[in-house]
Design an enzyme around this catalytic site. Structure first.
Site, PDB file in Angstrom:
ATOM      1  NE  ARG A 177       2.257  -5.298  11.012  1.00 60.01           N
ATOM      2  CZ  ARG A 177       3.231  -4.945  10.159  1.00 60.01           C
ATOM      3  NH1 ARG A 177       4.417  -5.538  10.219  1.00 60.01           N
ATOM      4  NH2 ARG A 177       3.028  -3.995   9.292  1.00 60.01           N
ATOM      5  NE  ARG A 220       8.310  -3.426   5.844  1.00 59.08           N
ATOM      6  CZ  ARG A 220       7.062  -2.964   5.882  1.00 59.08           C
ATOM      7  NH1 ARG A 220       6.530  -2.421   4.806  1.00 59.08           N
ATOM      8  NH2 ARG A 220       6.345  -3.074   6.974  1.00 59.08           N
ATOM      9  NE  ARG A 240       7.337  -1.256  10.357  1.00 55.61           N
ATOM     10  CZ  ARG A 240       6.264  -0.923   9.636  1.00 55.61           C
ATOM     11  NH1 ARG A 240       6.411  -0.220   8.524  1.00 55.61           N
ATOM     12  NH2 ARG A 240       5.063  -1.287  10.006  1.00 55.61           N
ATOM     13  NE  ARG A 280      -3.728  -1.347   9.960  1.00 54.11           N
ATOM     14  CZ  ARG A 280      -2.636  -0.758   9.482  1.00 54.11           C
ATOM     15  NH1 ARG A 280      -2.632   0.530   9.242  1.00 54.11           N
ATOM     16  NH2 ARG A 280      -1.559  -1.466   9.248  1.00 54.11           N
ATOM     17  CE  LYS A 313      -2.316  -0.765   3.861  1.00 56.57           C
ATOM     18  NZ  LYS A 313      -1.682  -2.013   4.301  1.00 56.57           N
TER      19      LYS A 313
HETATM   20  P1  AMP Z   1       1.421   0.330   9.153  1.00 52.68           P
HETATM   21  O1  AMP Z   1       2.719   0.993   8.950  1.00 52.68           O
HETATM   22  O2  AMP Z   1       0.298   0.923   8.358  1.00 52.68           O
HETATM   23  O3  AMP Z   1       1.495  -1.187   8.967  1.00 52.68           O
HETATM   24  O4  AMP Z   1       1.006   0.566  10.685  1.00 52.68           O
HETATM   25  C1  AMP Z   1       1.829   0.103  11.721  1.00 52.68           C
HETATM   26  C2  AMP Z   1       1.033  -0.063  13.004  1.00 52.68           C
HETATM   27  O5  AMP Z   1       0.444   1.187  13.386  1.00 52.68           O
HETATM   28  C3  AMP Z   1      -0.134  -1.031  12.933  1.00 52.68           C
HETATM   29  O6  AMP Z   1       0.259  -2.381  13.107  1.00 52.68           O
HETATM   30  C4  AMP Z   1      -0.999  -0.522  14.092  1.00 52.68           C
HETATM   31  O7  AMP Z   1      -0.478  -0.910  15.348  1.00 52.68           O
HETATM   32  C5  AMP Z   1      -0.836   0.991  13.973  1.00 52.68           C
HETATM   33  N1  AMP Z   1      -1.866   1.572  13.080  1.00 52.68           N
HETATM   34  C6  AMP Z   1      -1.667   2.234  11.908  1.00 52.68           C
HETATM   35  N2  AMP Z   1      -2.819   2.624  11.363  1.00 52.68           N
HETATM   36  C7  AMP Z   1      -3.805   2.202  12.195  1.00 52.68           C
HETATM   37  C8  AMP Z   1      -5.226   2.260  12.184  1.00 52.68           C
HETATM   38  N3  AMP Z   1      -5.893   2.860  11.184  1.00 52.68           N
HETATM   39  N4  AMP Z   1      -5.896   1.698  13.223  1.00 52.68           N
HETATM   40  C9  AMP Z   1      -5.259   1.127  14.244  1.00 52.68           C
HETATM   41  N5  AMP Z   1      -3.926   0.995  14.317  1.00 52.68           N
HETATM   42  C10 AMP Z   1      -3.194   1.527  13.306  1.00 52.68           C
END
Ligand code: AMP
Length: 210
Positions: A167, A123, A156, A88, A13
């Site tokens: 996740r 990654r 990460r 989400r 994404k």
């Molecule tokens: P990402 O980089 O988008 O994979 O986000 C990393 C982490 O941030 C996720 O695993 C969640 O813990 C938190 N996070 C990001 N966006 C959201 C969201 N819309 N709702 C809840 N948690 C989020």
């Protein structure tokens, strides 16, 4: 245009959000990046989010809804935006509707779980500038060193295999129902993630114009 990018963590994404950002000249907004930045700066939001994030769980809805409200109120969002990683959960999507935001299109990038496991465990991200690499598909020139800024590239914390499993499970139970939500609203476009980033981008652009 107001867009949402849906898809499992690691479906690409973020990369596609950058492609659309250049193509349509609208900002790409990643709640994950906003939270990581808050964490780096030691703000209250960052502290609240840390334990959830480290365990691969979702940060509570009210925290991310507040973050997105603030971000979307900024001037650069006036002509549209791309949401990467928000909503989400169904309550987050409902909150977006309640803000009176009319989403034009939702593009869902589909990638099989096994592929995602492989992608995320390889990654590496730069701990200084955030640039992204992959040990197999896009290695940095010198191992562990960022090509762009010379910073250290790291795995990460939430890309460790056990956290990725969590996740993905969270994605299937809490985020995947959004496909139905936006399908019913007549906004969903599905794109199959391809081996090559540029091939996925071509399908994303096609979906935008459909
Ligand atoms: P990402 O980089 O988008 O994979 O986000 C990393 C982490 O941030 C996720 O695993 C969640 O813990 C938190 N996070 C990001 N966006 C959201 C969201 N819309 N709702 C809840 N948690 C989020």
């Amino acid at each position: 245009m107001k867009l949402i990018l849906l898809g499992a963590p690691g479906a690409g994404k973020g990369t596609q959000a950058e492609v659309i950002c250049d193509y349509l000249n609208i900002p790409a907004i990643s709640t994950g990046n906003i939270i990581r930045e808050a964490l780096k700066n030691g703000t209250e939001v960052g502290l609240k989010a840390k334990s959830y994030m480290d365990e691969g769980k979702l940060v509570p809805d009210e925290v991310v809804i507040e973050i997105i409200k603030e971000r979307l109120a900024k001037d650069d969002c006036k002509n549209g935006f791309i949401l990467d990683g928000f909503p989400r959960t169904v309550p987050q999507a409902e909150a977006l509707d309640a803000m009176g935001i009319e989403i034009d299109k939702v593009i869902d990038i589909e990638v099989a779980d096994e592929k995602i496991m492989q992608r995320l465990s390889g990654r590496r991200v730069c701990s200084d500038c955030g640039a992204s690499y992959h040990t197999m598909y896009k290695p940095s020139k010198a191992e562990g060193v960022c090509d762009k800024c010379g910073g250290k590239t790291v795995l990460r914390k939430d890309d460790h295999p056990d956290t990725v499993k969590e996740r993905l499970s969270v994605y299937h139970t809490q985020t995947e129902p959004l496909k139905d939500y936006y399908e019913k609203a007549g906004k969903l476009q599905i794109v199959e993630g391809q081996e090559e980033v540029k091939d996925t981008s071509a399908l994303v652009i096609k979906a935008l114009e459909a």
